[in-house]
Write an enzyme that holds these catalytic residues in place. Structure first.
Site, short mmCIF file in Angstrom:
data_model
loop_
_atom_site.label_atom_id
_atom_site.label_comp_id
_atom_site.label_asym_id
_atom_site.label_seq_id
_atom_site.Cartn_x
_atom_site.Cartn_y
_atom_site.Cartn_z
CG ASP A 168 -1.94 1.12 1.21
OD1 ASP A 168 -1.88 1.97 0.30
OD2 ASP A 168 -2.80 1.14 2.10
CG ASP A 369 -3.69 4.56 -3.68
OD1 ASP A 369 -2.83 4.25 -2.83
OD2 ASP A 369 -4.86 4.16 -3.63
#
Length: 489
Positions: A168, A369
């Site tokens: 992440d 992201d």
């Protein structure tokens, strides 16, 4: 007839220009190109039947020999500075193959994505602070939906116990579920038991490590942590110092969260590998060992190969198009980039650059992201962008809107279709041109394809992993740049 040197040079320039501007679609098929100047490919012949056939690719074989996955070759005690891991999309892992068709898998992915985007917007615009009283208490199976798109397999402890971890780029903590578990979701590997690790050491409350942990606390002299994610998942436990094993390399003294109470949807992963810009992320902790540099390739859907995640300045490629990273003091964990505009079919869409800038209040901007699948743009920018694409594809039969996508096409029966390319105009004059597979995606095996962008519920733009697939992306945190290319994965 006598020809001067000047005339020869002019003819050569004209010939080069004509060759560049007449690039055929077959020459750019499945390519990702980064240019500093025009011209660049404006259209592509997209193979529909081939793309649909790729939906049936096999999942990865599950691990069979846990303790033989990792081998140590640093016999001289030298620390390796370039670390490399295989990167696997969650849909290719055996434990996520419980959906029998692509439509259901797509639907689940979009539901995860909506929750992910809501979480990012809340963290950036709402301050991102969470208290333990706000945590839910219901146990949610890790097999239901699942947070996280890309997984790596690392060793935790000494001896190394292999675990699947979600990566992440928007998180700043590394954590795993730990015994004793007062509450744990299902994971594919045995839950990590710190009592069996010779390198596990708890962190004291007053230590410098504990002071760097957001929402830290203290219990019985030990540093505690808690993290709540946007989908309602959470982890809480104690901070510890542990050894992690990456491929053939062992990294000692990494601060990790040892989660004794965890609830949520992590699809059988043992925990999360935070790659954000904060000091507690893996990137931040590796610091001097890797120079704050890492690179990844998110493997394209429909292939049986794996992607890669690498750390160290030695992995930064020559020839990449480097774009400045932009810091948002209100959201230091996230990687913001300078986006100045969007293009369809070689033409720049009339959108103000201000739409993509971070305001004085920390709103807006463009975040890269790995955990978000579909790229989002502010509503006004998205509408102009989408309308330009629709105008260029007026000859293609339309299909009804599906999930978060309002622009879909019925391409059943087509072998190939000619579509305009999509381009991101980046700060410094660079232009990133995407192949069709990165923006026109199949949502079922019946030939329905959708334009893989969506409007944002805020002024925040997010570059998702569908648009990043197949591109080598490198972060040079020490110097504040992100690089695109030059290679494709």
């Amino acid at each position: 007839m006598f020809v001067t040197l000047q005339q020869i040079l002019v003819l050569l320039i004209v010939l080069i220009f004509l060759t560049a501007t007449n690039t055929t679609a077959s020459e750019i098929k499945n390519s990702t190109t980064v240019h500093a100047i025009f011209p660049y490919p404006t259209h592509e012949n997209f193979n529909i039947q081939e793309t649909i056939a790729e939906l049936a690719t096999k999942v990865q074989t599950p691990h069979e020999k846990q303790e033989e996955d990792f081998h140590f070759d640093d016999e001289n005690g030298e620390e390796k500075r370039n670390l490399k891991l295989k990167l696997i999309h969650r849909d290719k892992l055996h434990f996520s193959n419980y959906f029998t068709n692509h439509s259901k898998m797509f639907e689940a992915r979009m539901k995860r994505d909506v929750k992910r985007v809501s979480s990012l917007i809340h963290r950036i615009t709402g301050g991102g602070g969470y208290r333990v009283e706000e945590f839910g208490s219901d146990v949610v199976s890790g097999m239901d939906q699942g947070s996280g798109e890309y997984f790596v397999r690392i060793g935790v402890g000494s001896p190394a116990r292999n675990q699947y971890m979600v990566i992440d780029s928007g998180s700043d903590i590394v954590w795993v579920q730990c015994q004793p578990c007062t509450q744990c979701y299902h994971q594919s590997d045995p839950v990590f038991d710190p009592s069996l690790s010779g390198s596990f050491a708890g962190v004291a409350c007053g230590s410098s490590v504990c002071n760097r942990v957001e929402n830290s606390g203290c219990h019985a002299g030990r540093c505690k942590y808690e993290v709540l994610y946007g989908d309602g998942s959470y982890t809480r436990g104690t901070i510890a110092i542990e050894t992690l094993t990456f491929d053939h390399s062992m990294v000692k003294n990494v601060a990790i969260g040892c989660g004794h109470s965890n609830s949520g949807m992590f699809t059988a992963a043992a925990g999360l590998l935070g790659l954000g810009g904060g000091s507690m992320s893996l990137v931040g902790q590796l610091g001097g060992q890797t120079g704050g540099a890492f690179s990844y390739c998110l493997v394209s859907r429909g292939t049986e190969s794996t992607g890669s995640l690498e750390f160290g300045r030695g992995v930064l490629p020559l020839g990449a198009a480097w774009v400045p990273l932009i810091r948002n003091p209100l959201a230091p964990s996230f990687y913001y980039i300078g986006l100045t505009g969007l293009g369809i079919g070689g033409a720049r869409v009339p959108i103000s650059e201000d739409v993509f800038k971070i305001t004085e209040l920390g709103d807006g901007g463009v975040v890269m992201d790995t955990g978000t699948a579909v790229t989002r743009f502010p509503a006004a920018a998205y509408v102009a962008f989408r309308d330009a694409f629709v105008a260029e594809t007026a000859s293609l039969p339309r299909a009804p809107a599906i999930s978060i996508f309002d622009t879909c096409y019925d391409l059943n029966g087509f072998v190939t279709v000619r579509v305009p390319t999509v381009s991101f105009f980046l700060m410094g004059g660079q232009i990133l041109t995407l192949p069709a597979r990165n923006f026109l995606i199949p949502v079922n095996d019946k030939g329905t394809f959708c334009f893989a962008f969506a409007p944002s519920a805020s002024e925040l733009s997010i570059i998702g992993n569908i648009q990043q697939e197949g591109i080598q992306i490198s972060f040079d945190g020490a110097n504040g740049f992100v690089g695109f290319g030059p290679n494709i994965c």
